[in-house]
Design a protein around this motif. Sequence first.
Motif, short mmCIF file in Angstrom:
data_model
loop_
_atom_site.label_atom_id
_atom_site.label_comp_id
_atom_site.label_asym_id
_atom_site.label_seq_id
_atom_site.Cartn_x
_atom_site.Cartn_y
_atom_site.Cartn_z
N GLN A 1 7.07 -4.70 7.96
CA GLN A 1 6.08 -5.52 8.64
C GLN A 1 4.65 -5.26 8.18
O GLN A 1 3.77 -6.07 8.44
CB GLN A 1 6.16 -5.33 10.16
CG GLN A 1 7.34 -6.05 10.79
CD GLN A 1 8.54 -5.14 10.96
OE1 GLN A 1 8.68 -4.16 10.25
NE2 GLN A 1 9.41 -5.46 11.89
N VAL A 2 4.42 -4.13 7.51
CA VAL A 2 3.07 -3.85 7.00
C VAL A 2 3.07 -3.75 5.48
O VAL A 2 2.03 -3.55 4.86
CB VAL A 2 2.48 -2.56 7.62
CG1 VAL A 2 2.29 -2.73 9.12
CG2 VAL A 2 3.35 -1.34 7.32
N PHE B 1 0.84 -1.20 0.00
CA PHE B 1 0.00 0.00 0.00
C PHE B 1 0.87 1.25 0.00
O PHE B 1 2.04 1.24 0.39
CB PHE B 1 -0.97 0.01 1.18
CG PHE B 1 -0.35 0.38 2.51
CD1 PHE B 1 -0.21 1.70 2.89
CD2 PHE B 1 0.07 -0.60 3.39
CE1 PHE B 1 0.36 2.05 4.11
CE2 PHE B 1 0.64 -0.27 4.61
CZ PHE B 1 0.78 1.06 4.96
N ILE B 2 0.29 2.34 -0.46
CA ILE B 2 1.02 3.60 -0.63
C ILE B 2 0.21 4.72 0.01
O ILE B 2 -0.99 4.86 -0.25
CB ILE B 2 1.24 3.90 -2.12
CG1 ILE B 2 2.14 2.84 -2.77
CG2 ILE B 2 1.82 5.29 -2.31
CD1 ILE B 2 2.13 2.88 -4.28
N GLN B 3 0.86 5.50 0.87
CA GLN B 3 0.23 6.70 1.42
C GLN B 3 1.11 7.90 1.13
O GLN B 3 2.31 7.87 1.44
CB GLN B 3 0.00 6.56 2.93
CG GLN B 3 -1.20 5.71 3.28
CD GLN B 3 -1.86 6.16 4.56
OE1 GLN B 3 -1.33 6.95 5.33
NE2 GLN B 3 -3.06 5.65 4.81
N VAL B 4 0.53 8.92 0.55
CA VAL B 4 1.27 10.12 0.16
C VAL B 4 0.69 11.34 0.85
O VAL B 4 -0.53 11.50 0.93
CB VAL B 4 1.21 10.31 -1.38
CG1 VAL B 4 1.97 11.57 -1.79
CG2 VAL B 4 1.80 9.10 -2.10
N GLY B 5 1.57 12.20 1.35
CA GLY B 5 1.13 13.47 1.94
C GLY B 5 1.10 13.40 3.45
O GLY B 5 1.94 13.94 4.15
N HIS B 6 0.06 12.72 3.98
CA HIS B 6 -0.09 12.59 5.42
C HIS B 6 -1.04 11.43 5.71
O HIS B 6 -1.77 10.96 4.83
CB HIS B 6 -0.61 13.87 6.06
CG HIS B 6 -2.00 14.25 5.59
ND1 HIS B 6 -3.13 13.77 6.20
CD2 HIS B 6 -2.42 15.03 4.56
CE1 HIS B 6 -4.20 14.27 5.58
NE2 HIS B 6 -3.80 15.03 4.58
N GLY B 7 -1.03 10.97 6.95
CA GLY B 7 -1.93 9.90 7.35
C GLY B 7 -3.11 10.44 8.12
O GLY B 7 -3.48 11.62 8.00
N GLU C 1 -1.80 1.30 8.25
CA GLU C 1 -1.61 2.64 7.70
C GLU C 1 -1.22 3.68 8.74
O GLU C 1 -1.30 4.88 8.49
CB GLU C 1 -2.88 3.07 6.94
CG GLU C 1 -3.19 2.14 5.77
CD GLU C 1 -4.40 2.59 4.97
OE1 GLU C 1 -5.02 3.60 5.35
OE2 GLU C 1 -4.72 1.93 3.97
N ARG C 2 -0.80 3.23 9.91
CA ARG C 2 -0.33 4.17 10.95
C ARG C 2 1.04 4.70 10.57
O ARG C 2 1.96 3.93 10.27
CB ARG C 2 -0.26 3.46 12.30
CG ARG C 2 -0.10 4.41 13.48
CD ARG C 2 0.06 3.64 14.78
NE ARG C 2 1.37 3.05 14.89
CZ ARG C 2 2.46 3.71 15.33
NH1 ARG C 2 2.36 4.97 15.71
NH2 ARG C 2 3.63 3.11 15.39
N TRP C 3 1.20 6.01 10.58
CA TRP C 3 2.46 6.62 10.13
C TRP C 3 3.59 6.48 11.14
O TRP C 3 4.75 6.64 10.80
CB TRP C 3 2.23 8.10 9.79
CG TRP C 3 1.74 8.27 8.39
CD1 TRP C 3 0.66 7.65 7.82
CD2 TRP C 3 2.31 9.08 7.37
NE1 TRP C 3 0.53 8.03 6.51
CE2 TRP C 3 1.52 8.92 6.20
CE3 TRP C 3 3.39 9.93 7.32
CZ2 TRP C 3 1.80 9.58 5.01
CZ3 TRP C 3 3.67 10.60 6.13
CH2 TRP C 3 2.88 10.42 4.99
#
Length: 598
Positions: free
Chosen positions: A402-403, A339-345, A385-387
């Motif tokens: 791990q995630v 998974f990909i998160q961009v910017g902020h969580g 998805e925890r930053w």
Amino acid sequence: KAWDGVESKISHELKSEVERDKGKAGTFYRACMDTATIEKLGAKPLQEYLDAIDNIKTHDDLIAVIAMLQGINVPVYFDWQVMADPEDPTRYVFALLDAGLTLPEAEMYTSSEGKFARIMAGYNKVVVDVLKLTGLTESQATNAARDALSVEVAIAKHTLPDEKLRTAKPQHYTMADLNKIAPGVNFPSILKQMGAVGIGAKTDNILSKDDGFLRGLSQIMNVPTFWAHKAYLRFKVAYGLGSDLSNDFLKQGLQVGHILTGVVHQTPRWRKCYDSTKSNLPDEVAKLFVARHLPKKNIDSAETMLQNIRNVFKNEMTEETWMQPGTQRLAQQKLDNMFIQVGHGKWQDYDFQVTEHAYLNNTNNAKQWIIRRALERLSKPVDRERWGSMDPTQVDGSYARQVNGIFVPGGLLQEPFFSSTFPSSRNYGSVGSVLGHEMTHGFDDVGRRYDMNGRMHNWWTTQDVSAFKDRAQCLVTLYDGFEVDGEHVNGKMTLAENIADNGGVKLSYQAWLKDAGEDDVTDADKQLFFLSWGQTWCSVQRKRTAKLALMNDVHSPDRARVNLPLSQYEPFAEAYSCPDSYTMNPRQKCGNGDGAVW
């Protein structure tokens, strides 16, 4: 470093907004800027901790003080973190870490080499000076410093070198197991007093990579008298909290930096307070940043680049003849599930007290909140998805094994690394290669052990592992040969980052060609791509800083990060028409010039 320029630009842009903020961020910042109150208090905020240390008379007293200091994030003797279990990534575990030292390398305490002897002589003076600030006389501080250092030296002798720790296999323990390994530490009591009730009681949710370190700690603490431990704890709490105290304390931290690197520079007070606010209330500062400095088009562009790089990587895997088809399919599934998160969580709510004129109380409240939240996670399923420690204003990126996820803070998507007005070759050469670097971490020498769900197990065939190690060894040899002022890079210690650098440039280059249309790309465009990669790592370092980095930084020196991947990649030589056998176009290339490992 070019990255520092972007960090500086962001901090200057947000400084006035944090100053004017009416919420917790503004209150926290102004309390830090209130130097009149901080200087007037001097060492008084330490008194409750110093009294507790002075009153140590029994082993139980010692354990209680350790728990108290761990509770405000002063990592005496050991450190810890709550993380996803490598063998069951749906649950959290309590991981114990080798720690307790002030200097960055255990070798500095134990080696007889002249350069380390000089460091220890300078460090001894710092310990004496810090202890004097806590109220000891010159004679008392000198004797206490000797005792404190004896504890650090003992810890250092049991500390595993970073090179071995990086690839060590973690072991699981119940609390009963842990107490058998290290009875002298009394972990059950420490963790109970920290509020970590029930850890390891019914399951093996305690993790350690180094049981030898734990056994060593037990020996260190199993002593009939406590003078050395009291001196060690007195110094560690004063030094550990010193950056939040008066200028006399702050100078001692700077002095350690000077001993190690030769740098003599005190950060402007506003920048220290801005950084402290960002560290303790990251989302409060990040909200200001995102609202004004992170347009949605930047996030969309980064997500598109990452998807393009992922597609290229999947195709590459099908062409890797050294991998068995079954392993290729599993690796592609891992890419699909990344998974990909961009910017902020997801934004956090900081439900702890922040008050005017109480800077140390504010920082301690923040630390206690962080620790409480971490321990609470142990009773919950893993949030993929925890930053975590990633800050949305950071100029960086990260991959979490791990995630199986990539986190790209908004701070990375700023000029001069990225802009919607830049040519695509420039964006892909800079930020795209960094994003490719993070994706490749999922398949470096450590990341490859984790499957699509972040579970560590042997999902590669023996033949695949052997082929991977052969390709990786070429990079170990290549980087071992890189010198900095007569000293060599450690190719094994830096291997994961080197695999990621080499893979990141190649994958981003191929994704860019496909995105831009290979027939429409000019030689000048290709040169700009590689030039952008070089500019991303443009930096200047003092010799002592560079040599220290060779010892404790898992990244190679910036010059190596630029030149070595490019020298191994045939399209670079073609773009710049490099003659055969030149430094940047050797005849023998890792991976035959088409990617060292990937």
